[in-house]
Scaffold this motif. Structure first.
Motif, PDB file in Angstrom:
ATOM      1  N   ALA A  20      -6.100   1.042  -2.081  1.00  0.00           N
ATOM      2  CA  ALA A  20      -7.052  -0.066  -2.029  1.00  0.00           C
ATOM      3  C   ALA A  20      -6.733  -1.154  -3.055  1.00  0.00           C
ATOM      4  CB  ALA A  20      -8.474   0.453  -2.253  1.00  0.00           C
ATOM      5  N   ALA A  72      -6.220   7.086  -1.497  1.00  0.00           N
ATOM      6  CA  ALA A  72      -7.084   6.049  -0.924  1.00  0.00           C
ATOM      7  C   ALA A  72      -7.448   4.997  -1.970  1.00  0.00           C
ATOM      8  CB  ALA A  72      -8.346   6.691  -0.356  1.00  0.00           C
ATOM      9  N   LEU A 101      -4.590  -4.063  -1.768  1.00  0.00           N
ATOM     10  CA  LEU A 101      -5.336  -4.770  -0.729  1.00  0.00           C
ATOM     11  C   LEU A 101      -6.390  -5.683  -1.349  1.00  0.00           C
ATOM     12  CD1 LEU A 101      -5.844  -1.903   1.894  1.00  0.00           C
ATOM     13  CD2 LEU A 101      -4.046  -3.647   1.798  1.00  0.00           C
ATOM     14  N   LEU A 102      -7.090  -5.177  -2.369  1.00  0.00           N
ATOM     15  CA  LEU A 102      -8.086  -6.002  -3.051  1.00  0.00           C
ATOM     16  C   LEU A 102      -7.426  -7.173  -3.769  1.00  0.00           C
ATOM     17  CD1 LEU A 102     -10.424  -3.241  -4.547  1.00  0.00           C
ATOM     18  CD2 LEU A 102     -10.954  -4.811  -2.665  1.00  0.00           C
ATOM     19  N   THR A 155       0.830  -1.204   0.000  1.00  0.00           N
ATOM     20  CA  THR A 155       0.000   0.000   0.000  1.00  0.00           C
ATOM     21  C   THR A 155       0.865   1.254   0.000  1.00  0.00           C
ATOM     22  OG1 THR A 155      -1.761  -1.153   1.183  1.00  0.00           O
ATOM     23  CG2 THR A 155      -1.808   1.246   1.231  1.00  0.00           C
TER      24      THR A 155
END
Length: 264
Positions: free
Chosen positions: A208, A204, A211-212, A14
């Motif tokens: 993401a 943001a 992470l997805l 991230t």
């Protein structure tokens, strides 16, 4: 230990997308932001102090993946080799352009290096989209293809570019800043969008993505043995605060807008 290793992997991935996404996105838009040789150098100066430190987060991500999840890393390397090849090539070409720009004769040389920065940045962004398309579509170890892969790659590259625009509004001055501001837009009661709003939103969204994609990987089931994790995870926990502190120091030191070119 497996959970801590997964958390560290997610943290580094991230961090890379959010931080390096800024300099990659700005590099993608260099021809638009900088119309003259001087303006392009000003654009490169905006992210020059950050790009090497940002790349450390990718190295840390790869290190955690190799050390803590060797089976997953092996499967990804085998299945996604043709995606990783342009990704690494774009990375190298981009960095060569950045380092070589002021080390050759004349404007033509600088124009070639600027082209390397732009092409390398676009290649990296599109390759990341292509790579992420596989886990996002449920087949992490197979190279994604077809319309879905194309759409994910283009959407990811567009997000990188938008993130670069937000970064440019925070760092640039003069005409390059005005061009970035024009695309970021003007909204709200005052008719203006605060520079941090655009950057925070794209940060943001970019954060993401890994992470997805990571949620589709069987990390817990293919973690290294307990002895290996017991050695690596504590070492990573000791090193991580220093990495974060160095990043905070860099961003704080170079928080002001650029008004003149630097060494790149």
């Amino acid at each position: 230990m497996e959970t801590l290793a997964i958390v560290l992997l997610a943290f580094f991935a991230t961090g890379y997308f959010v931080l390096a996404g800024a300099d990659i996105g700005t590099g993608m838009l260099t021809p638009y932001l900088g119309r003259t040789d001087h303006e392009r150098r000003l654009v490169i100066t905006s992210f020059a102090p950050f790009f090497l430190g940002n790349e450390v987060w990718l190295i840390a991500t790869a290190g955690v993946l190799v050390g803590c999840f060797p089976d997953v890393e092996g499967e990804l390397l085998t299945g996604q080799f043709m995606v990783l090849l342009p990704l690494l090539t774009g990375w190298i070409v981009r960095d060569l352009g950045l380092w070589s720009r002021e080390r050759g004769p004349g404007r033509r040389w600088r124009a070639v290096c600027d082209g390397a920065v732009v092409c390398g940045s676009w290649t990296v962004a599109l390759s990341w989209g292509w790579l992420l398309a596989a886990p996002l579509t449920g087949a992490p170890y197979e190279r994604a293809g077809g319309v879905t892969a194309l759409l994910v790659a283009v959407a990811t590259a567009a997000l990188f570019a938008a993130h670069g625009l937000g970064f440019a509004t925070l760092r640039l001055t003069g005409l390059p800043y005005e061009r970035a501001r024009l695309l970021v837009g003007r909204t709200g009661r005052t008719g203006r969008t605060a520079p941090w709003q655009s950057f925070a939103l794209t940060a943001a969204l970019l954060g993401a993505l890994p992470l997805l994609a990571g949620s589709a990987l069987p990390l817990a089931e293919h973690a290294a043995d307990g002895a290996t994790l017991a050695l690596l995870v504590p070492a990573l926990l000791v090193v991580t605060p220093f990495l974060v502190a160095a990043q905070v120091w860099t961003w704080r030191t170079f928080r002001h807008r650029v008004t003149r070119p630097s060494y790149l």
